[in-house]
Design a protein around this motif. Structure first.
Motif, short mmCIF file in Angstrom:
data_model
loop_
_atom_site.label_atom_id
_atom_site.label_comp_id
_atom_site.label_asym_id
_atom_site.label_seq_id
_atom_site.Cartn_x
_atom_site.Cartn_y
_atom_site.Cartn_z
N GLY B 98 0.79 -1.21 0.00
CA GLY B 98 0.00 0.00 0.00
C GLY B 98 0.82 1.26 0.00
O GLY B 98 1.16 1.80 -1.03
N SER B 101 4.21 1.98 -2.18
CA SER B 101 4.36 1.32 -3.47
C SER B 101 3.30 1.84 -4.43
O SER B 101 2.44 2.62 -4.06
N TYR B 102 3.40 1.41 -5.64
CA TYR B 102 2.46 1.81 -6.66
C TYR B 102 1.47 0.72 -6.99
O TYR B 102 0.80 0.76 -7.99
N ASN B 103 1.39 -0.29 -6.16
CA ASN B 103 0.62 -1.48 -6.50
C ASN B 103 -0.83 -1.20 -6.85
O ASN B 103 -1.54 -0.50 -6.12
N GLU B 104 -1.23 -1.83 -7.95
CA GLU B 104 -2.62 -1.70 -8.37
C GLU B 104 -3.52 -2.46 -7.41
O GLU B 104 -3.10 -3.40 -6.74
N GLN B 105 -4.78 -2.04 -7.40
CA GLN B 105 -5.79 -2.71 -6.60
C GLN B 105 -6.63 -3.60 -7.52
O GLN B 105 -7.00 -3.19 -8.61
N PHE B 106 -6.94 -4.77 -7.04
CA PHE B 106 -7.75 -5.71 -7.80
C PHE B 106 -9.12 -5.79 -7.14
O PHE B 106 -9.22 -5.98 -5.92
#
Lengths: 110, 116
Positions: B98, B101-106
């Motif tokens: 979260g 980071s740049y992590n996408e949400q699914f």
């Protein structure tokens, strides 16, 4: 105030007719711009993440680009199955949640 | 391919009743979210959850709402006393990381809540 706008609101294309969708944003500290596809009655389906200005991502007939103020989703030679609402979302530097735009409703006619 | 699942797909309830919406996030994800989408409107953030506590919430997420991770796999949203304006699609989402980071949400497929 953080804002995400998308244009046009709706777009009708003939099969094979290329076009672009726009997402404009004003956020304090962009930490990622995300494109999703949403079919009626379904959850958003992840397409692309863009992190910095100048970046481009491609997937099949879709290509996403990012500048400091906006992103474009280019659709090349679309097919009827590309019909959906395309959502743009941004994540801010100090938060975890996404701020979504209102979407562009794309219809591709055979 | 792992995916977020949600149950039920459609919930009908009477105004003033309590509802619990359930989600199973992707198994190696650490951050969990609830969003809602009123018919014809934008997807709106409600709450994010990490390490068994709320990490961020919106103005929409008032005292009527609560979230819980009752076990290692489920993530729930409870609305204590539903109002007509709570009628919406509720989406659960998860991401690997979260804050830094740049992590996408699914996203899951959603639960359509109808309050009568």
């Amino acid at each position: 105030e953080d804002q995400v706008t998308q244009s046009p609101e709706a777009l009708r294309l003939q099969e094979g007719e290329s076009s672009s969708l726009n997402c404009s944003y004003t956020v304090s500290g962009l930490r990622g711009l995300f494109w999703y596809r949403q079919d009626p009655g379904k959850g958003p389906e992840f397409l692309f993440t863009l992190y910095s200005a100048g970046e481009e991502k491609e997937k099949e007939r879709l290509k996403a680009t990012l500048t400091k103020k906006e992103s474009f989703l280019h659709i090349t030679a679309p097919k009827p199955e590309d019909s959906a609402t395309y959502l743009c979302a941004v994540r801010r530097d100090y938060g975890q949640n996404f701020v979504f735009g209102p979407g562009t409703r794309l219809s591709v006619l055979p | 391919e792992p995916e977020v699942t949600q149950t039920p797909s459609h919930q009908v309830t009477q105004m003033g009743q309590e509802v619990i919406l359930r989600c199973v996030p992707i198994s190696n994800h650490l951050y969990f979210y609830w969003y809602r989408q009123i018919l014809g409107q934008k997807v709106e953030f409600l709450v994010s959850f990490y390490n068994n506590e709320i990490s961020e919430k919106s103005e929409i997420f008032d005292d009527q709402f609560s979230v819980e991770r009752p076990d290692g796999s489920n993530f729930t949203l409870k609305i204590r006393s539903t109002k007509l304006e709570d009628s919406a699609m509720y989406f659960c989402a998860s991401s690997r990381q979260g804050l830094r980071s740049y992590n996408e949400q699914f996203f899951g497929p959603g639960t359509r809540l109808t309050v009568l």
